[in-house]
Write an enzyme that holds these catalytic residues in place. Structure first.
Site, PDB file in Angstrom:
ATOM      1  N   GLY A 112       9.747  15.908   8.768  1.00 34.92           N
ATOM      2  CA  GLY A 112       9.825  15.004   8.946  1.00 34.92           C
ATOM      3  C   GLY A 112      10.767  13.676   9.835  1.00 34.92           C
ATOM      4  O   GLY A 112      11.597  14.546  10.040  1.00 34.92           O
ATOM      5  N   LEU A 151      12.991  11.829   9.499  1.00 40.56           N
ATOM      6  CA  LEU A 151      14.512  11.706   8.483  1.00 40.56           C
ATOM      7  C   LEU A 151      15.340  13.718   8.962  1.00 40.56           C
ATOM      8  O   LEU A 151      16.345  14.357   8.934  1.00 40.56           O
ATOM      9  CB  LEU A 151      14.848  11.704   7.319  1.00 40.56           C
ATOM     10  CG  LEU A 151      16.402  11.867   6.788  1.00 40.56           C
ATOM     11  CD1 LEU A 151      17.607  10.979   8.076  1.00 40.56           C
ATOM     12  CD2 LEU A 151      16.079  11.180   5.474  1.00 40.56           C
ATOM     13  N   ASP A 167       8.611  22.484   3.995  1.00 48.44           N
ATOM     14  CA  ASP A 167       7.572  21.704   4.331  1.00 48.44           C
ATOM     15  C   ASP A 167       6.170  22.335   3.968  1.00 48.44           C
ATOM     16  O   ASP A 167       5.923  23.522   4.040  1.00 48.44           O
ATOM     17  CB  ASP A 167       7.371  20.879   6.060  1.00 48.44           C
ATOM     18  CG  ASP A 167       6.922  19.907   5.917  1.00 48.44           C
ATOM     19  OD1 ASP A 167       6.079  19.086   5.953  1.00 48.44           O
ATOM     20  OD2 ASP A 167       8.408  18.654   6.237  1.00 48.44           O
ATOM     21  N   TYR A 199       4.497   2.111  -2.240  1.00 50.21           N
ATOM     22  CA  TYR A 199       5.219   3.508  -0.930  1.00 50.21           C
ATOM     23  C   TYR A 199       6.873   2.512  -1.801  1.00 50.21           C
ATOM     24  O   TYR A 199       7.396   3.002  -2.446  1.00 50.21           O
ATOM     25  CB  TYR A 199       5.718   2.738   0.313  1.00 50.21           C
ATOM     26  CG  TYR A 199       6.734   3.688   0.783  1.00 50.21           C
ATOM     27  CD1 TYR A 199       7.039   5.063   0.610  1.00 50.21           C
ATOM     28  CD2 TYR A 199       7.923   2.374   1.713  1.00 50.21           C
ATOM     29  CE1 TYR A 199       8.365   5.387   0.993  1.00 50.21           C
ATOM     30  CE2 TYR A 199       9.103   2.650   2.084  1.00 50.21           C
ATOM     31  CZ  TYR A 199       9.343   4.494   1.733  1.00 50.21           C
ATOM     32  OH  TYR A 199      10.557   5.201   2.492  1.00 50.21           O
ATOM     33  N   LYS A 211       9.009   4.435  -4.859  1.00 50.80           N
ATOM     34  CA  LYS A 211      10.907   4.242  -4.620  1.00 50.80           C
ATOM     35  C   LYS A 211      11.554   3.550  -5.874  1.00 50.80           C
ATOM     36  O   LYS A 211      12.498   4.219  -6.378  1.00 50.80           O
ATOM     37  CB  LYS A 211      11.340   3.328  -3.768  1.00 50.80           C
ATOM     38  CG  LYS A 211      10.321   4.297  -1.870  1.00 50.80           C
ATOM     39  CD  LYS A 211      11.531   5.809  -2.361  1.00 50.80           C
ATOM     40  CE  LYS A 211      11.066   6.797  -0.348  1.00 50.80           C
ATOM     41  NZ  LYS A 211      11.367   7.794  -0.552  1.00 50.80           N
TER      42      LYS A 211
HETATM   43  C1  AKB Z   1       8.971   2.736   6.510  1.00 49.16           C
HETATM   44  O1  AKB Z   1       9.239   1.753   7.735  1.00 49.16           O
HETATM   45  O2  AKB Z   1       7.964   2.761   5.279  1.00 49.16           O
HETATM   46  C2  AKB Z   1       9.782   3.321   6.510  1.00 49.16           C
HETATM   47  C3  AKB Z   1      10.865   2.342   5.812  1.00 49.16           C
HETATM   48  C4  AKB Z   1      11.553   1.201   5.288  1.00 49.16           C
HETATM   49  O3  AKB Z   1      11.654   3.068   4.147  1.00 49.16           O
HETATM   50  N1  AKB Z   1      11.128   3.346   7.518  1.00 49.16           N
END
Ligand code: AKB
Length: 319
Positions: free
Chosen positions: A11, A13, A34, A142, A146
């Site tokens: 990826g 990063l 991966d 997302y 997190k």
């Molecule tokens: C995204 O745009 O989804 C990522 C983040 C800010 O976590 N780059």
């Protein structure tokens, strides 16, 4: 010898962190894994484990056999793609983290790094200079993954003594690897378009400010956090990490200092709906106090570095 594993090494990063870890500890000290084979030849100098991080049996076997000093667990689906595949995103982002935390609980891993994001903030969170302990109010799958992940990390640390450390990354901008599936990806794409002499169509509004960071700062900060002695790590959810904040029009102006004819059109899409709920800037006092975080590269310097590096990659000179 220190043994390190990077999960999600193909990826954006992952590639950058692997290169930095290889430089610091040596190619043989770093294993990479991966679900897809990384295309970068330098990354592939390290031993490659082809595995799916959501597969509990395969991953725990690799971690039990490897007995790693540190695992950087980066495999995740980013914000924009997660909105299209919410259940797949939840499964990947959560199951893989729980698999790594369980392996550490068993004593097979000494330290874990796991990335969180500014996406944990949202609807009711303040927008400017968002403090470490601000309300988390994620509006995306997302962001929810997190937020949940941060609390799982704190739980495994408090309950089982797992040494897991985390950073809430802003948008990351680098030239050695390409992003995919994120809302902040425009800030990399715009440099590639400019360096190629093309115009760019931006999927965010011209005035949408977001927190951003040059990749080398992000990688350095990550390694610094992992090298800090455990007793100095006061935040076991995830650290706010700031560097700069800019809008698409500001990065366009910065590029035009080098390439005056560069042109940007604005055609906001569903990603604008994600960005508008994210903070504009971040207060990272806790990271500065606890482990000495300090960003080095800001927008004007980053623009020169990005344009030169991309032009060099494509054999063109920039002035
Ligand atoms: C995204 O745009 O989804 C990522 C983040 C800010 O976590 N780059």
């Amino acid at each position: 010898m220190t043994k390190i594993l990077v999960i999600g090494a193909a990826g954006q990063l992952g590639i950058e962190l692997v290169l930095a870890l290889q430089a610091q500890y040596g190619v043989d000290a770093v294993d990479i894994s991966d679900i897809r084979v990384p295309e970068d030849e330098r990354v592939m100098r390290s031993r490659f484990l082809h595995l799916d991080a959501t597969d509990e049996y395969t991953l725990s076997k690799a971690l039990e056999d490897g007995r790693y000093e540190a695992v950087y667990h980066l495999a995740a689906m980013l914000s924009a793609t997660s909105e299209i595949k919410p259940l797949a995103a939840w499964n990947l982002n959560m199951q893989s983290l729980l698999n790594v935390l369980e392996a550490a609980k068993e004593g097979w891993v000494n330290r874990i790094f796991w990335p969180s994001s500014i996406a944990v903030f949202g609807g009711q969170t303040s927008k400017k200079s968002v403090p470490q302990e601000a309300l988390l109010d994620p509006m995306t799958v997302y962001g929810i993954s997190k937020q949940a992940g941060e609390y799982w990390c704190r739980y495994y640390h408090a309950k089982f003594g797992v040494d897991v450390r985390s950073i809430r990354y802003p948008g990351l901008i680098g030239h050695r690897s390409e992003p995919g599936g994120g809302t902040t990806d425009y800030a990399v794409e715009i440099y590639y378009a400019a360096a190629a002499g093309q115009s760019y169509t931006c999927f965010l509004q011209a005035n949408q400010a977001l927190p951003m960071m040059y990749m080398d700062d992000a990688v350095r900060g990550t390694l610094e956090l992992m090298e800090t002695s455990a007793d100095r790590i006061q935040v076991r959810t995830s650290y706010n990490l700031g560097a700069m904040s800019f809008t698409p029009i500001e990065v366009t102006n910065s590029i035009q200092q080098h390439l005056p004819n560069f042109n940007v059109h604005f055609k906001p899409d569903h990603r604008q709906g994600i960005a508008k709920n994210w903070p504009e800037s971040i207060d990272d006092t806790a990271a500065r106090t606890d482990w000495g975080w300090k960003p080095k590269i800001l927008l004007p310097e980053m623009t020169s570095i990005m344009l030169n590096a991309i032009r060099k990659k494509t054999q063109l000179a920039v002035h």
